[in-house]
Scaffold this motif. Structure first.
Motif, PDB file in Angstrom:
ATOM      1  N   UNK A  69       3.227  -3.127  -7.106  1.00  0.00           N
ATOM      2  CA  UNK A  69       3.476  -3.374  -5.740  1.00  0.00           C
ATOM      3  C   UNK A  69       2.200  -3.179  -4.789  1.00  0.00           C
ATOM      4  N   UNK A  85       4.708  -0.466   0.231  1.00  0.00           N
ATOM      5  CA  UNK A  85       3.369  -0.928  -0.138  1.00  0.00           C
ATOM      6  C   UNK A  85       3.046  -2.402  -0.760  1.00  0.00           C
ATOM      7  N   UNK A  86       4.362  -2.914  -1.043  1.00  0.00           N
ATOM      8  CA  UNK A  86       4.452  -4.356  -1.353  1.00  0.00           C
ATOM      9  C   UNK A  86       4.413  -5.241   0.028  1.00  0.00           C
ATOM     10  N   UNK A  87       4.624  -4.424   1.055  1.00  0.00           N
ATOM     11  CA  UNK A  87       4.241  -5.180   2.312  1.00  0.00           C
ATOM     12  C   UNK A  87       2.869  -4.985   2.975  1.00  0.00           C
ATOM     13  N   UNK A 113       9.071   3.659  -0.684  1.00  0.00           N
ATOM     14  CA  UNK A 113       7.618   3.842  -0.833  1.00  0.00           C
ATOM     15  C   UNK A 113       7.036   2.417  -1.285  1.00  0.00           C
ATOM     16  N   UNK A 114       7.720   2.223  -2.654  1.00  0.00           N
ATOM     17  CA  UNK A 114       7.148   0.660  -3.205  1.00  0.00           C
ATOM     18  C   UNK A 114       7.351  -0.400  -2.458  1.00  0.00           C
ATOM     19  N   UNK A 150      -4.620   4.460   3.603  1.00  0.00           N
ATOM     20  CA  UNK A 150      -4.306   5.089   2.332  1.00  0.00           C
ATOM     21  C   UNK A 150      -2.671   5.118   2.130  1.00  0.00           C
ATOM     22  N   UNK A 151      -2.338   4.738   1.067  1.00  0.00           N
ATOM     23  CA  UNK A 151      -1.096   4.922   0.558  1.00  0.00           C
ATOM     24  C   UNK A 151      -1.068   5.894  -0.592  1.00  0.00           C
ATOM     25  N   UNK A 152       0.164   6.735  -0.657  1.00  0.00           N
ATOM     26  CA  UNK A 152       0.247   7.730  -1.343  1.00  0.00           C
ATOM     27  C   UNK A 152       1.509   7.766  -2.058  1.00  0.00           C
ATOM     28  N   UNK A 170       1.835  -2.111   3.879  1.00  0.00           N
ATOM     29  CA  UNK A 170       1.872  -0.890   4.761  1.00  0.00           C
ATOM     30  C   UNK A 170       1.173   0.359   4.166  1.00  0.00           C
ATOM     31  N   UNK A 171       0.312   0.899   4.753  1.00  0.00           N
ATOM     32  CA  UNK A 171      -0.033   2.214   4.408  1.00  0.00           C
ATOM     33  C   UNK A 171       0.946   3.471   4.310  1.00  0.00           C
ATOM     34  N   UNK A 172       1.700   3.648   3.225  1.00  0.00           N
ATOM     35  CA  UNK A 172       2.661   4.495   3.366  1.00  0.00           C
ATOM     36  C   UNK A 172       2.405   5.841   2.638  1.00  0.00           C
ATOM     37  N   UNK A 173       2.809   6.901   2.877  1.00  0.00           N
ATOM     38  CA  UNK A 173       2.586   8.258   2.251  1.00  0.00           C
ATOM     39  C   UNK A 173       3.813   8.992   2.030  1.00  0.00           C
ATOM     40  N   UNK A 174       3.954   9.153   0.688  1.00  0.00           N
ATOM     41  CA  UNK A 174       5.520   9.727   0.365  1.00  0.00           C
ATOM     42  C   UNK A 174       5.102  11.355   0.599  1.00  0.00           C
ATOM     43  N   UNK A 178      11.238   7.334  -3.084  1.00  0.00           N
ATOM     44  CA  UNK A 178       9.863   6.326  -4.013  1.00  0.00           C
ATOM     45  C   UNK A 178      10.453   4.817  -3.958  1.00  0.00           C
TER      46      UNK A 178
END
Lengths: 391, 206
Positions: free
Chosen positions: A377, B59-61, B55-56, A350-352, B63-67, B52
């Motif tokens: 993205x 996401x482009x890579x 984070x962007x 999950x991404x958030x 990767x599961x990223x949580x802000x 942010x």
């Protein structure tokens, strides 16, 4: 015939252009959550972009409370208002129609062409009216799966939705865990808060207590519960905006230079709300609105899993993108973070992103740059990994 | 394909991370390390990042990223739910460093921590001779605009580990582009510019 100006040509070229809604007749009976059933029904939908040979680039768009199948493009050259998510769907946009095949539908019970309260009940040859069954998010997803079958899409690359649409996207991972690769949940919650239900109840009462509602038989009476619809919509709009956003947009600006000392429209915000309310009357059906509100209230997938939200997601291998907006108080960032925490507990990818904006809940429909960047993205990577590299 | 932005210390961290394990990268920046670990070691897990734009990029890579803000702790993560928590050059920029160290030890079976060593001789001599707060390539800020709020030395970190019953499994040093030169091994607190520690709670180290 009038020739199109450059602006008009631009407008069409920057979007998916002119689109024509299509209808899918489904003759398999459906048993609904309420216990009622429908022997057959129709779903109206639009598609944008091309389905690739592997059928691996399809994205389903689920609409929110008052949305429909017209998510992008225009219905004719004279049409000036694009679909409701044209800012996000189209060539070069986050949901890029040069890459993806996009399907948007009007949900069952809707009032934009799919079978709903204003459709003819084949058993009685009269409009269903208030006898149309209650529908739930689970029911919608079931019908969306039927539409997927009809379109020959075994697995969605992504199911994407904002607000009530995000709830449908989540429900897909629960009911059809193998039919979805990416689940994009924007400004949604896993169940409504007490306050959310309370607001919905006021909107409902506005409609139900309108003398022109006739217990839902207003069509037969040649009436429209306009006042109820208008008030419900005005209330809704207050919850879609943030205090700061309203202040920036309207402040205490007056419609005219001085106060009326009457119930005329004094302030710009009053004018805005009245306008939104008026617009809604001609566009939306009261029985549909009541049902959509109930579908929101009833949504609570964890209820079937001992109230453990993480248990809902154990079966899916879908990856998730969850997005919230800092000024959204209707479905606040904390509520999105509950979904993220459940997904982490379930060990899911999950991404958030919690996007900073003053637009409130409405932000999910707005081209907020950080939000656009997040969607772009995430979906670009999904395309690279799950479409291009799988060819 | 190795990302050009992969830092020297990332390569060391990658050596320490087990294949197919679950990692949590706190302050994951653009997700470069996590993407590298996913590709080379098939790890799963998450990055936490506050900015942010990062984070962007993450996401482009893919990767599961949580802000999220690390100052708020790691509430969404269960005890010992992560094999390795990684925190690269971030501890020194937190307001509540102690709380996060506790959280890292709660959530992770072990952790890899990297930090700039304030005991590095150039830093010491800057302060000693110029009498002003050190500014260098690795610490390029003025005292009034630095994001680094808690500056500490290798000895300080070792003391923290003792105070908190944390076992140090391994420790490496970097100065310039050199890893573990003879000088740094001899006297790390003086000669190491950057330290990378592998730590775990004592209870689970037996």
């Amino acid at each position: 015939m009038q020739t199109l100006g450059t602006d008009d040509t631009d407008r069409l070229e920057k979007s998916v252009g002119i689109v024509t809604p299509q209808v899918c007749h489904i003759t398999d009976p459906i048993n609904l959550s309420s216990g009622e059933s429908l022997s057959s029904y129709s779903l109206v939908y639009e598609t944008y972009g091309e389905l690739n040979r592997q059928r691996s680039n399809a994205i389903l768009i689920c609409h929110a409370l008052t949305g429909d199948h017209h998510a992008a493009g225009y219905h004719s050259e004279a049409d000036t208002k694009p679909g409701w998510w044209d800012s996000c769907i189209g060539p070069g946009k986050p949901i890029d129609t040069n890459k993806f095949y996009v399907v948007a539908l009007n949900n069952l019970g809707g009032c934009s062409g799919s079978t709903g309260p204003n459709s003819i009940n084949p058993d009685t040859n009269l409009p269903y009216g208030p006898s149309f069954p209650m529908v739930t998010v689970k029911d919608w997803v079931k019908t969306q799966a039927k539409l997927s079958d009809a379109l020959g899409i075994k697995q969605w690359l992504a199911v994407v939705g904002g607000s009530l649409g995000g709830m449908q996207a989540m429900q897909w991972t629960i009911d059809y865990p193998e039919r979805i690769k990416h689940c994009v949940v924007v400004a949604a919650v896993s169940k409504l808060s007490t306050q959310n239900i309370a607001f919905n109840e006021v909107a409902r009462q506005a409609i139900l207590s309108d003398p022109n509602f006739f217990e839902g038989h207003y069509v037969a009476q040649n009436a429209v519960p306009a006042t109820g619809l208008k008030i419900a919509r005005m209330l809704g709009h207050i919850t879609y905006l943030s205090d700061a956003g309203m202040k920036t947009k309207f402040g205490r600006d007056l419609k005219q230079s001085n106060l009326h000392y009457s119930y005329e429209t004094d302030f710009e915000i009053e004018s805005y709300l009245r306008y939104q309310g008026e617009q809604f009357i001609g566009r939306f059906d009261a029985n549909t609105y009541l049902r959509m509100g109930k579908a929101l209230d009833y949504f609570d997938p964890a209820a079937d899993f001992d109230n453990q939200l993480e248990q809902c997601f154990t079966k899916t291998s879908a990856r998730f993108l969850v997005v919230s907006f800092t000024s959204d108080w209707r479905f606040s960032p904390e509520r999105s973070q509950e979904i993220v925490a459940a997904l982490v507990k379930a060990g899911k990818a999950v991404s958030y992103a919690n996007v900073t904006t003053d637009y409130g809940h409405d932000a999910f429909l707005m081209p907020v740059p950080d939000y656009v960047n997040v969607l772009t993205a995430y979906l670009n990577n999904a395309y690279t990994v799950d479409v291009e590299e799988q060819k | 394909m190795t990302d050009a932005k992969l830092r020297q210390e990332h390569k060391l961290i990658a050596e320490w991370v087990d294949s197919n394990s679950v990692v949590l990268d706190l302050g994951c920046d653009e997700g470069i390390l996590l993407a590298h670990l996913a590709e080379t070691k098939q790890v799963t897990g998450y990055g936490i990042e506050i900015d942010i734009n990062n984070v962007v990029a993450a996401m482009g890579r893919g990767v599961s990223v949580i802000q999220a803000d690390l100052e708020a702790g790691l509430a969404g993560f269960d005890d010992k739910s992560v094999d390795t928590v990684i925190i690269g050059q971030t501890l020194q920029s937190l307001r509540n460093t102690e709380k996060l160290v506790d959280e890292i030890m709660r959530v992770g079976k072990r952790a890899i921590v990297s930090f700039p060593n304030f005991g590095y001789w150039r830093v010491r001599s800057y302060l000693y001779f110029r009498g002003r707060m050190p500014v260098s390539k690795r610490l390029p800020y003025e005292w009034y605009n630095t994001p680094n709020l808690h500056l500490f030395t290798i000895k300080d970190f070792e003391q923290l580990c003792r105070d908190k019953d944390i076992t140090i499994c391994d420790q490496r040093y970097q100065t310039g582009q050199h890893m573990n030169s003879m000088l740094t091994r001899m006297s790390p607190n003086v000669f190491a510019e950057l330290a990378v520690f592998c730590i775990q709670p004592k209870a689970s180290s037996s």
